[in-house]
Motif scaffolding. Sequence first.
Motif, mmCIF file in Angstrom:
data_model
loop_
_atom_site.group_PDB
_atom_site.id
_atom_site.type_symbol
_atom_site.label_atom_id
_atom_site.label_comp_id
_atom_site.label_asym_id
_atom_site.label_seq_id
_atom_site.Cartn_x
_atom_site.Cartn_y
_atom_site.Cartn_z
ATOM 1 N N MET A 1 0.861 -1.092 0.093
ATOM 2 C CA MET A 1 0.104 0.098 0.040
ATOM 3 C C MET A 1 0.808 1.420 -0.117
ATOM 4 S SD MET A 1 -2.955 0.192 -0.425
ATOM 5 C CE MET A 1 -3.052 -1.570 -0.461
ATOM 6 N N ILE A 2 0.366 2.368 -0.483
ATOM 7 C CA ILE A 2 1.126 3.555 -0.565
ATOM 8 C C ILE A 2 0.265 4.494 -0.285
ATOM 9 C CG2 ILE A 2 0.652 3.595 -3.045
ATOM 10 C CD1 ILE A 2 3.857 4.463 -3.510
ATOM 11 N N PHE B 1 -3.139 5.566 -2.799
ATOM 12 C CA PHE B 1 -3.732 4.352 -3.797
ATOM 13 C C PHE B 1 -4.974 3.844 -3.322
ATOM 14 C CE2 PHE B 1 -3.740 -0.124 -4.941
ATOM 15 C CZ PHE B 1 -3.925 -0.051 -6.380
ATOM 16 N N LEU C 1 -4.160 5.272 -8.608
ATOM 17 C CA LEU C 1 -3.045 5.829 -8.001
ATOM 18 C C LEU C 1 -3.062 7.417 -8.131
ATOM 19 C CD1 LEU C 1 -0.210 5.628 -6.356
ATOM 20 C CD2 LEU C 1 0.780 5.150 -8.571
ATOM 21 N N PRO D 1 9.769 5.000 -3.976
ATOM 22 C CA PRO D 1 8.769 4.137 -3.579
ATOM 23 C C PRO D 1 7.627 3.884 -4.414
ATOM 24 C CG PRO D 1 9.474 5.647 -1.729
ATOM 25 C CD PRO D 1 10.209 6.080 -3.014
ATOM 26 N N ILE D 2 7.253 5.040 -4.995
ATOM 27 C CA ILE D 2 6.212 4.796 -6.056
ATOM 28 C C ILE D 2 6.618 3.905 -7.220
ATOM 29 C CG2 ILE D 2 4.465 6.127 -7.605
ATOM 30 C CD1 ILE D 2 5.193 8.872 -5.782
ATOM 31 N N GLN E 1 8.818 1.816 -6.982
ATOM 32 C CA GLN E 1 8.797 0.334 -6.497
ATOM 33 C C GLN E 1 7.323 -0.258 -6.782
ATOM 34 O OE1 GLN E 1 12.073 -0.529 -5.337
ATOM 35 N NE2 GLN E 1 11.151 -2.629 -5.822
ATOM 36 N N PHE E 2 6.480 0.418 -6.197
ATOM 37 C CA PHE E 2 4.946 0.099 -6.185
ATOM 38 C C PHE E 2 4.606 -0.229 -7.624
ATOM 39 C CE2 PHE E 2 0.497 1.119 -6.739
ATOM 40 C CZ PHE E 2 -0.068 0.377 -5.779
ATOM 41 N N ASN F 1 6.523 -3.740 -8.585
ATOM 42 C CA ASN F 1 5.768 -4.796 -7.897
ATOM 43 C C ASN F 1 4.326 -5.028 -8.095
ATOM 44 O OD1 ASN F 1 8.402 -5.185 -6.936
ATOM 45 N ND2 ASN F 1 7.988 -4.272 -4.904
ATOM 46 N N TYR F 2 3.784 -4.383 -8.739
ATOM 47 C CA TYR F 2 2.222 -4.461 -9.234
ATOM 48 C C TYR F 2 1.972 -5.817 -9.840
ATOM 49 C CZ TYR F 2 -2.381 -2.474 -9.736
ATOM 50 O OH TYR F 2 -3.641 -2.005 -9.547
#
Lengths: 125, 192
Positions: free
Chosen positions: A1-2, A15, A22, A39-40, A42-43, A46-47
């Motif tokens: 989660m972000i 998100f 997002l 981090p975004i 990375q998000f 990894n989605y």
Amino acid sequence: MIYRQATNDSPEVKFNIESKILIIKGNSYPENCSGLYNPIKQFIENYNIEEMSSLELHCHFNLLNSTSSVHIAQLIMLLADKRSKGLNCKVIWTYDEHDEEMLDLGEKLASISKLDIEFKVELDD
Amino acid sequence: MSLGKQYQDCEKIILKNYQDLRNRHSDNLICSHIGEFSQEILISLVSLTANSLLKAPYLKGFKRRLEYIIIEIVQNIIAHSDKIQKKSQLAYFMVVEEKDGFQLYSTNTILNKNAHLFVDCINNLIESNTDELNTILKKHLKLAELDKSGRAGIGLLSILYKTDKNFAYELIQIGEEVSILNLSLTLKKEMA
């Protein structure tokens, strides 16, 4: 989660898992852009395409420094890569009325990524 | 000349130039700062400018472009102003409102070994026309490269593009190791 709260120099990032949207909204000129955008990225990297199947990115910036624009270009490229792997993705680029430069940046990003970016203008009060 | 003496000379010149500019623009000063620059100082300069222009009859896009240029110039000072002998930063920044536009002044110390890189870069950009600058900007976005410190290194390019190259610089060599870099930019007013 972000999730990240907006500050004077950095945008709100959130998100919604149900809508798979997002949102990045606000100013973006922090001293450390990598700390904000990594981090975004990375998000998105990894989605899980099979589990989530779609992702909408909504961008609405006020003030944006040049380094942020390159980080956003990287985000958009990542999305384009995910689309080529089967993710159903959409980008909505909102710009304020009279902010032609923000529209120009969105158009450049659409051109280099070949993603269909939907443009929305936010009218002045 | 020793590095210490070069620092002292820079300090004298920068302080005098800053005071002269302040005196000359006491009636039309929007914001200014001298000394150490930080992200907090930048946020404050952007906020001061936004408040000064709140009721001014300029296009919203124009106000935003002015704030954008302030951000790029001040972040340029934070990232590239060379500290001499690990002493405090010698730099100033000022925005003044003229009849036809806004004038932005930026001054900082720079080591001569780094000044040549700046001069080569800026001269290449100044020689390019606006369409070429646009193409270079797009190329950088497509490459999407960042340096080791996580910066894109396209601040000057963006400034030149957004000011339509109303940009001048002056490099004053103080000694064998140190110079003073003066930048001045003009942003023509766009009324609502």
